[in-house]
Design an enzyme around this catalytic site. Structure first.
Site, PDB file in Angstrom:
ATOM      1  CD  GLU A  63      -6.236   0.407  -0.331  1.00  9.52           C
ATOM      2  OE1 GLU A  63      -6.394   1.193   0.643  1.00  9.52           O
ATOM      3  OE2 GLU A  63      -5.406  -0.513  -0.321  1.00  9.52           O
ATOM      4  CD  GLU A  83      -2.866   1.300   2.303  1.00 11.22           C
ATOM      5  OE1 GLU A  83      -3.615   2.300   2.369  1.00 11.22           O
ATOM      6  OE2 GLU A  83      -2.915   0.346   3.106  1.00 11.22           O
ATOM      7  CG  ASN A 137      -7.140   5.624   0.725  1.00 12.59           C
ATOM      8  OD1 ASN A 137      -7.793   6.647   0.611  1.00 12.59           O
ATOM      9  ND2 ASN A 137      -7.539   4.587   1.446  1.00 12.59           N
ATOM     10  CD  GLU A 162      -6.621  -0.941   5.856  1.00 14.54           C
ATOM     11  OE1 GLU A 162      -5.773  -0.151   5.428  1.00 14.54           O
ATOM     12  OE2 GLU A 162      -7.800  -0.607   6.099  1.00 14.54           O
ATOM     13  CG  ASP A 205      -9.417   1.641   2.812  1.00 18.11           C
ATOM     14  OD1 ASP A 205      -9.266   0.614   3.514  1.00 18.11           O
ATOM     15  OD2 ASP A 205      -8.664   2.632   2.901  1.00 18.11           O
TER      16      ASP A 205
END
Length: 547
Positions: free
Chosen positions: A400, A313, A368, A487, A430
């Protein structure tokens, strides 16, 4: 105080009008005295004339002069009286016009409150008087929280009606000693003296205003839910001007909004320090983004069955030239607030794509997207343009999208997601489980993966409810044929629990913290996931020095 000032102006105009009336009245009075003093001559001559009407030819020249004098005197009196009435009427009209002009120059014509300049004048006098009486002055800034929505949905005429209704509520809450003004748009200010030892009086007024404006405002044309946030500052030794009070009250008002709106807050020094710090961060963002100070850090993503690295990520970090590496919590909120999040995100993505394009084809990047970016209808095109320019494969990118960001404009999000999917980019939902309509979003948008929010994962071995949520999401993903990423895996116990639930992908500090490019490349090299023969990227040397 404003009423007293208006009364003083009215008294001055009355004195001026009385002086003009005295001159005109004196002329009329002089005519009356002259007539009274000599009128008996005119009357006697008139009687003789009436007695000799049949012998008009016998009237002498002296009698004709007396008659002419009498008629002239009467005409003078009538003229003076008429002129006097005209002057009185004209003077009244002029005074009324002057009063209207003064009112327009001093007040806001929509609400009747003082304008900013007049508020400053009245406030200065109030502060001076309060200091002489050993009192303080509080300045309240009342900001309507959702007034913009009223204008957008119902038009500006309806907005003006709501502003008048809000002004009436504020006016009703104030004591006679207070002064109120409209600063700009949907922002009002109130000045009132109070006993510095007892702030409860001011608190009560602020609470009433917040409570009243928190109720629906119902008018003939519209019903609006607006609410209000209030910032309060008090006069002190280092703050004794209206402008200084306005500045502090404005800081407190923004603090009230930041705390959740619909409340009031008193200014304190920590608010000012936070504002200075926030402004310094914004200035650093504006300077640092073009200079490449915002760089990607990589958090490993692991296949929980095999333990192998399957992706990273991408997380933004600020490599400040003097303060070192600054974590995202310190600058992401400011970047979103000041509209720089998109520029920063593009800069970080470009660098990440360049650094990762020659990694093993099995390694993916997850990026993200901030809620503010989903408001940009050209977002998909911008991301595709970055892929083309950097040469990074679209099938190795996963975007995400946080669940909360979808509430703002679902139709636009569908368009963006569709465009990204058409290019072969994968989509992940997410922070799943923290929103309110997750299932609806899973039906409406073609997601490829679900990410369980880390707040549930980190607590799953201590909190049965969190464990139940994680298990339910895992079962949901299995039934929908959607892979799950967890996560916040911080220890072996959480790792083992997730494997038993069938979760196939995870990330967290148990596998490694986010790393700079040099450490990431070492990790990949140890795992045999870098090409053996490769020259360094143009900016790799700089990145290694930073790491």
């Amino acid at each position: 105080m404003a009423k007293r000032r208006a009364d003083d102006n009215y008294a001055a105009r009355a004195v001026s009008r009385a002086r003009r009336d005295l001159v005109t009245g004196g002329i009329v009075l002089a005519g009356i005295v002259i007539f009274a003093g000599s009128g008996w001559h005119y009357v006697g001559s008139l009687e003789n004339l009436l007695g000799r009407t049949s012998h008009a030819r016998d009237i002498g020249s002296s009698d004709r002069m007396l008659i002419a004098g009498m008629l002239l005197n009467l005409a003078l009196i009538l003229f003076g009286w008429r002129r006097y009435r005209d002057l009185v009427t004209t003077s009244s009209q002029r005074d009324e016009a002057e009063a209207r002009a003064t009112t327009l120059a001093r007040t806001d014509d929509l609400t009747g409150f003082l304008n900013r300049r007049s508020l400053a004048e009245e406030g200065a006098a109030m502060i001076a008087q309060a200091m002489r009486r050993d009192k303080a002055v509080a300045l309240l800034i009342v900001d309507l929280d959702h007034f913009k929505t009223v204008n957008e949905m119902h038009g500006h005429l309806a907005g003006d009606t709501i502003l008048r209704a809000a002004a009436d509520i504020i006016r009703k809450a104030l004591p006679a000693s207070a002064v109120s003004g409209r600063l700009d748009g949907d922002e009002f200010a109130v000045l009132l003296p109070f006993d510095a030892r007892h702030t409860s009086t001011v608190d009560s007024i602020a609470d009433y205003i917040v409570g009243a404006l928190g109720q629906p405002l119902i008018t003939k044309t519209v019903t609006a839910h607006i609410g209000a946030s209030i910032g309060i500052a008090r006069s002190e030794s280092d703050c004794h001007s209206v402008e200084a009070l306005l500045r502090r009250a404005n800081i407190a008002m923004h603090a009230a909004k930041g705390a959740g709106r619909g409340r009031h807050a008193w200014f304190d020094a920590t608010m000012e320090r936070e504002l200075v710090s926030r402004n310094a961060v914004e200035a650093g963002l504006r300077e640092g983004i073009p200079l490449g100070q915002f760089v990607p850090y990589y958090e490993p993503q692991i296949d929980l069955e095999t333990g192998k690295i399957i992706g990273f990520e991408v997380l933004a970090r600020w490599e400040h030239p003097t303060r070192g590496v600054i974590p995202p919590d310190n600058f992401i909120p400011v970047a979103e607030e000041c509209g720089l999040i998109a520029d920063m995100s593009v800069s970080v993505m470009r660098r990440a794509f360049l650094e990762a394009r020659d990694w093993d084809p099995s390694i993916t990047l997850s990026v993200n997207i901030a809620p503010a970016q989903l408001k940009d209808p050209w977002l998909a095109q911008k991301i595709v343009k970055l892929l083309v320019e950097t040469g990074y494969p679209a099938n190795r990118l996963e975007i995400e999208i946080t669940e909360s960001s979808l509430f703002q404009n679902l139709s636009l999000a569908q368009s963006i997601v569709g465009s990204l999917k058409n290019q072969g980019i994968r989509l992940a939902l997410d922070d799943f489980g923290t929103g309110y309509s997750s299932l609806a979003h899973l039906r409406a948008l073609p997601f490829d993966r679900i990410k369980i929010d880390k707040s549930f994962v980190t607590a799953m071995n201590k909190d049965p409810e969190s464990a139940a949520i994680v298990n339910a999401i895992s079962r949901l993903g299995e039934s929908l044929n959607l892979p799950i990423t967890a996560e916040g895996i911080e220890d072996q116990g959480i790792y083992d629990s997730l494997r038993k639930m069938g979760c196939n992908k995870g990330q967290g500090w148990h596998f490694g913290k986010p790393m700079a490019i040099a450490a990431t490349r070492r990790l990949l090299a140890e795992a045999g996931l870098l090409p053996s023969a490769r020259g360094p990227l143009p900016d790799e040397g700089l990145a290694q020095k930073r790491a």
